[in-house]
Design a protein around this motif. Structure first.
Motif, short mmCIF file in Angstrom:
data_model
loop_
_atom_site.label_atom_id
_atom_site.label_comp_id
_atom_site.label_asym_id
_atom_site.label_seq_id
_atom_site.Cartn_x
_atom_site.Cartn_y
_atom_site.Cartn_z
N GLY A 182 6.11 39.12 73.96
CA GLY A 182 6.82 40.22 74.61
C GLY A 182 7.83 39.77 75.63
N GLU A 183 8.94 40.53 75.77
CA GLU A 183 9.98 40.24 76.74
C GLU A 183 9.48 40.54 78.15
N CYS A 184 9.91 39.72 79.10
CA CYS A 184 9.53 39.96 80.50
C CYS A 184 10.57 39.32 81.41
N MET A 185 11.06 40.09 82.38
CA MET A 185 11.99 39.60 83.39
C MET A 185 13.18 38.87 82.77
N GLY A 186 13.71 39.41 81.66
CA GLY A 186 14.89 38.85 81.04
C GLY A 186 14.65 37.70 80.08
N ILE A 187 13.41 37.28 79.91
CA ILE A 187 13.09 36.19 78.98
C ILE A 187 12.78 36.81 77.62
N ALA A 188 13.61 36.52 76.63
CA ALA A 188 13.42 37.08 75.29
C ALA A 188 12.21 36.47 74.60
N VAL A 189 11.66 37.20 73.65
CA VAL A 189 10.50 36.73 72.88
C VAL A 189 10.89 35.47 72.11
N THR A 190 10.04 34.45 72.18
CA THR A 190 10.31 33.20 71.46
C THR A 190 9.40 33.05 70.24
N GLY A 191 8.24 33.70 70.25
CA GLY A 191 7.29 33.54 69.16
C GLY A 191 6.57 32.20 69.18
N ARG A 192 6.71 31.46 70.26
CA ARG A 192 6.11 30.13 70.37
C ARG A 192 4.79 30.15 71.13
N ILE B 228 -2.56 42.98 82.97
CA ILE B 228 -2.00 43.86 81.94
C ILE B 228 -0.59 43.42 81.61
N ALA B 229 0.20 43.12 82.64
CA ALA B 229 1.58 42.68 82.43
C ALA B 229 1.62 41.39 81.63
N VAL B 230 0.77 40.44 81.97
CA VAL B 230 0.73 39.16 81.26
C VAL B 230 0.27 39.35 79.82
N SER B 231 -0.71 40.22 79.59
CA SER B 231 -1.20 40.44 78.23
C SER B 231 -0.14 41.07 77.34
N LYS B 232 0.81 41.80 77.91
CA LYS B 232 1.91 42.37 77.13
C LYS B 232 2.95 41.32 76.77
N MET B 233 3.03 40.26 77.56
CA MET B 233 4.00 39.20 77.31
C MET B 233 3.42 38.09 76.43
N PHE B 234 2.13 37.84 76.56
CA PHE B 234 1.49 36.75 75.83
C PHE B 234 0.26 37.26 75.08
N GLY B 235 0.20 36.97 73.77
CA GLY B 235 -0.96 37.38 72.97
C GLY B 235 -1.96 36.24 72.87
N ASP B 236 -3.18 36.58 72.57
CA ASP B 236 -4.25 35.60 72.39
C ASP B 236 -4.38 34.64 73.57
N MET B 237 -4.31 35.18 74.78
CA MET B 237 -4.37 34.37 76.00
C MET B 237 -5.74 33.69 76.12
#
Length: 85
Positions: free
Chosen positions: A40-50, A5-14
């Motif tokens: 999505g942001e996680c552990m201080g890493i801002a969203v990159t959109g990449r 769940i945590a990973v799916s909030k940080m990364f889409g279309d996994m």
């Protein structure tokens, strides 16, 4: 929170691909490739959109526990994460 769940909030279309599986003496090694879009942001890493892609090696000690009914099962693996969308 489940790690998936945590990973799916940080990364889409996994997309997850199992590249190799090896087993010997009760140990299993799995080489897995992950591909996703960073949403999505996680552990201080801002969203990159990449788009991202990386490989990981998962090592597991494989053991079985006999149940009273004679069935075999392995306890579930649980995890937690601190990601937000």
């Amino acid at each position: 929170m489940n790690i998936l769940i945590a990973v799916s909030k940080m990364f889409g279309d996994m997309q997850v691909s199992i590249e190799d599986i090896f087993s010997e003496n009760g140990m299993v090694a799995t080489r897995i490739r992950y591909r996703a879009f960073h949403i999505g942001e996680c552990m201080g890493i801002a969203v990159t959109g990449r788009n991202i892609s990386f490989e990981a090696l998962h090592l597991t000690h494989y053991w079985w526990k006999k149940t009273p009914a004679g069935l075999r099962k392995q306890p579930p693996i649980t995890g937690s994460g601190g990601c937000s969308r």
